[in-house]
Write a protein that holds these residues in place. Structure first.
Motif, PDB file in Angstrom:
ATOM      1  N   LEU A  28     -31.741 -27.542  23.465  1.00 36.65           N
ATOM      2  CA  LEU A  28     -30.360 -27.067  23.350  1.00 36.65           C
ATOM      3  C   LEU A  28     -30.113 -26.426  21.984  1.00 36.65           C
ATOM      4  CD1 LEU A  28     -28.395 -30.017  25.037  1.00 36.65           C
ATOM      5  CD2 LEU A  28     -28.912 -27.761  25.995  1.00 36.65           C
ATOM      6  N   GLY A  29     -30.744 -26.991  20.953  1.00 33.72           N
ATOM      7  CA  GLY A  29     -30.592 -26.421  19.617  1.00 33.72           C
ATOM      8  C   GLY A  29     -31.143 -25.009  19.534  1.00 33.72           C
ATOM      9  N   ILE A  30     -32.315 -24.796  20.118  1.00 34.64           N
ATOM     10  CA  ILE A  30     -32.905 -23.449  20.138  1.00 34.64           C
ATOM     11  C   ILE A  30     -32.033 -22.492  20.939  1.00 34.64           C
ATOM     12  CG2 ILE A  30     -34.863 -22.112  21.015  1.00 34.64           C
ATOM     13  CD1 ILE A  30     -36.660 -24.479  20.281  1.00 34.64           C
ATOM     14  N   LEU A  31     -31.507 -22.991  22.037  1.00 37.47           N
ATOM     15  CA  LEU A  31     -30.630 -22.164  22.871  1.00 37.47           C
ATOM     16  C   LEU A  31     -29.399 -21.712  22.090  1.00 37.47           C
ATOM     17  CD1 LEU A  31     -30.187 -21.126  25.821  1.00 37.47           C
ATOM     18  CD2 LEU A  31     -28.853 -23.201  26.211  1.00 37.47           C
ATOM     19  N   ILE A  36     -28.302 -17.658  21.872  1.00 35.89           N
ATOM     20  CA  ILE A  36     -26.901 -17.214  21.932  1.00 35.89           C
ATOM     21  C   ILE A  36     -26.592 -16.148  20.878  1.00 35.89           C
ATOM     22  CG2 ILE A  36     -24.504 -17.954  21.608  1.00 35.89           C
ATOM     23  CD1 ILE A  36     -25.173 -20.521  23.051  1.00 35.89           C
ATOM     24  N   PRO A  37     -27.000 -16.318  19.599  1.00 34.51           N
ATOM     25  CA  PRO A  37     -26.759 -15.234  18.629  1.00 34.51           C
ATOM     26  C   PRO A  37     -27.424 -13.918  19.028  1.00 34.51           C
ATOM     27  CG  PRO A  37     -27.297 -17.258  17.484  1.00 34.51           C
ATOM     28  CD  PRO A  37     -27.543 -17.512  18.936  1.00 34.51           C
ATOM     29  N   TYR A  38     -28.619 -14.018  19.611  1.00 40.31           N
ATOM     30  CA  TYR A  38     -29.311 -12.804  20.049  1.00 40.31           C
ATOM     31  C   TYR A  38     -28.532 -12.094  21.147  1.00 40.31           C
ATOM     32  CZ  TYR A  38     -32.698  -9.870  22.471  1.00 40.31           C
ATOM     33  OH  TYR A  38     -33.320  -8.813  23.091  1.00 40.31           O
ATOM     34  N   LEU A  53     -24.611 -14.656  12.407  1.00 37.70           N
ATOM     35  CA  LEU A  53     -24.382 -15.426  13.628  1.00 37.70           C
ATOM     36  C   LEU A  53     -25.389 -16.561  13.748  1.00 37.70           C
ATOM     37  CD1 LEU A  53     -23.573 -12.869  16.472  1.00 37.70           C
ATOM     38  CD2 LEU A  53     -22.158 -14.772  15.717  1.00 37.70           C
ATOM     39  N   GLN A  54     -26.630 -16.248  13.473  1.00 33.62           N
ATOM     40  CA  GLN A  54     -27.674 -17.264  13.600  1.00 33.62           C
ATOM     41  C   GLN A  54     -27.441 -18.415  12.637  1.00 33.62           C
ATOM     42  OE1 GLN A  54     -31.834 -16.287  12.489  1.00 33.62           O
ATOM     43  NE2 GLN A  54     -32.397 -17.047  14.503  1.00 33.62           N
ATOM     44  N   PHE A  55     -27.041 -18.107  11.411  1.00 32.07           N
ATOM     45  CA  PHE A  55     -26.768 -19.173  10.446  1.00 32.07           C
ATOM     46  C   PHE A  55     -25.584 -20.018  10.900  1.00 32.07           C
ATOM     47  CE2 PHE A  55     -24.430 -20.799   6.768  1.00 32.07           C
ATOM     48  CZ  PHE A  55     -25.419 -21.600   6.200  1.00 32.07           C
ATOM     49  N   ALA A  56     -24.523 -19.371  11.374  1.00 29.91           N
ATOM     50  CA  ALA A  56     -23.329 -20.105  11.806  1.00 29.91           C
ATOM     51  C   ALA A  56     -23.649 -21.032  12.974  1.00 29.91           C
ATOM     52  CB  ALA A  56     -22.228 -19.124  12.194  1.00 29.91           C
ATOM     53  N   PHE A  57     -24.388 -20.514  13.946  1.00 34.90           N
ATOM     54  CA  PHE A  57     -24.721 -21.333  15.112  1.00 34.90           C
ATOM     55  C   PHE A  57     -25.735 -22.419  14.762  1.00 34.90           C
ATOM     56  CE2 PHE A  57     -22.709 -17.947  17.539  1.00 34.90           C
ATOM     57  CZ  PHE A  57     -22.140 -18.637  18.598  1.00 34.90           C
ATOM     58  N   THR A  58     -26.639 -22.129  13.840  1.00 30.42           N
ATOM     59  CA  THR A  58     -27.604 -23.147  13.421  1.00 30.42           C
ATOM     60  C   THR A  58     -26.910 -24.256  12.644  1.00 30.42           C
ATOM     61  OG1 THR A  58     -29.325 -21.452  13.269  1.00 30.42           O
ATOM     62  CG2 THR A  58     -29.785 -23.554  12.228  1.00 30.42           C
ATOM     63  N   PHE A  59     -25.942 -23.888  11.831  1.00 31.99           N
ATOM     64  CA  PHE A  59     -25.150 -24.894  11.118  1.00 31.99           C
ATOM     65  C   PHE A  59     -24.414 -25.787  12.113  1.00 31.99           C
ATOM     66  CE2 PHE A  59     -21.416 -26.465   8.857  1.00 31.99           C
ATOM     67  CZ  PHE A  59     -21.997 -26.943   7.683  1.00 31.99           C
ATOM     68  N   LEU A  60     -23.906 -25.173  13.181  1.00 32.32           N
ATOM     69  CA  LEU A  60     -23.247 -25.948  14.242  1.00 32.32           C
ATOM     70  C   LEU A  60     -24.237 -26.912  14.897  1.00 32.32           C
ATOM     71  CD1 LEU A  60     -20.832 -26.494  16.147  1.00 32.32           C
ATOM     72  CD2 LEU A  60     -21.636 -24.577  17.551  1.00 32.32           C
TER      73      LEU A  60
END
Length: 261
Positions: A28-31, A36-38, A53-60
């Motif tokens: 789920l983390g990879i997803l 999702i950012p991609y 986007l990738q940083f924001a979603f990874t932080f989430l």
């Protein structure tokens, strides 16, 4: 008697029962952090930069990962609480059995954090000038801090779980409300205490500056974004170590008394 062999056996048991939690969490983390950012970048018509986007979603993902790890730890505890015979007939003490659960949960959470903290750092690569060694040191530093914080959360959960089970014996289901109120109330009071002058005067002594480590960390292209390290206070760290060690002993003893009465 608790030996290395029994520890490995208990750890393997936890792995068999709860490895799916780690797999699902990573999937789920990879997803969330990559896929999702991609997709947003591809079909969002330049909504924002992919790295942001990738940083924001990874932080989430990292934030949710801490909560997910707590759920896994609680699920492991509940499994044993439903089968008291596991604790009654084990040759190891309850403290040792719970210790294995903490080690397992913390190990899984550390693996999770290594992966997604690495992704977060990679997403910010354009903002920093760094060698592989500097990035690796930053990764180790961040993951270690997160793991220590999570360890303290696990110990506090044990203490309040024992409190909840004790109160449940007296007041029934309302105990969950009392426990949640007490938990968040204690967190609030703890942070207020750590910000007080009394705390500073008592615990912040024998300071060791960590600024010398900054030269080994990635350098930002913008001076305002450089990583700054503060001071490590020996008395404070020693006091916290003793405090949480005592809380762990008290929590496991209390839990043993409540569960096996």
């Amino acid at each position: 008697m608790f030996t290395l062999k029994s520890f490995i056996g208990q750890f393997k048991k936890e792995w068999v029962l709860f490895r799916a939690w780690l797999y699902v969490g990573i999937f789920l983390g990879i997803l969330i952090s990559i896929v999702i950012p991609y997709l947003i970048e591809r079909y969002g018509n330049g909504f924002t930069e992919e790295n942001q986007l990738q940083f924001a979603f990874t932080f989430l993902v990292l934030a949710l990962g801490g909560f997910y790890s707590v759920l896994q730890f609680v699920a492991s505890l509940r499994l044993d609480l439903r089968s008291k015979e596991i604790w009654l007939h084990s040759t190891s003490s309850i403290r040792q059995l719970i210790g294995v659960k903490i080690v397992f949960s913390l190990t899984g959470y550390t693996i999770f954090n290594i992966l997604f903290t690495g992704i977060a750092i990679y997403s910010l690569r354009a903002a920093f000038i760094a060698s592989f060694g500097q990035v690796l040191l930053l990764l180790v530093f961040v993951v270690a801090i997160i793991a220590l914080f999570q360890l303290m959360i696990f110990v506090s959960i044990l203490l309040f779980l024992a409190f909840y089970l004790q109160m449940k014996y007296f007041i029934g289901r309302f105990a969950i409300v009392l426990m949640m109120g007490a938990y968040f109330g204690c967190i609030y009071l703890w942070f207020r205490f750590t910000e007080s002058i009394i705390y500073v005067k008592i615990f912040q002594h024998i300071g060791i500056s960590l600024s010398w480590l900054e030269q080994y960390l990635p350098k930002s292209k913008l001076p305002s974004m450089d990583i700054r390290l503060g001071t490590l206070y020996v008395v404070e760290e020693l006091a916290l170590t003793i405090l949480f060690a005592l809380l762990f002993i008290i929590a496991t003893k209390w839990l043993e008394k409540v569960v096996l009465r």
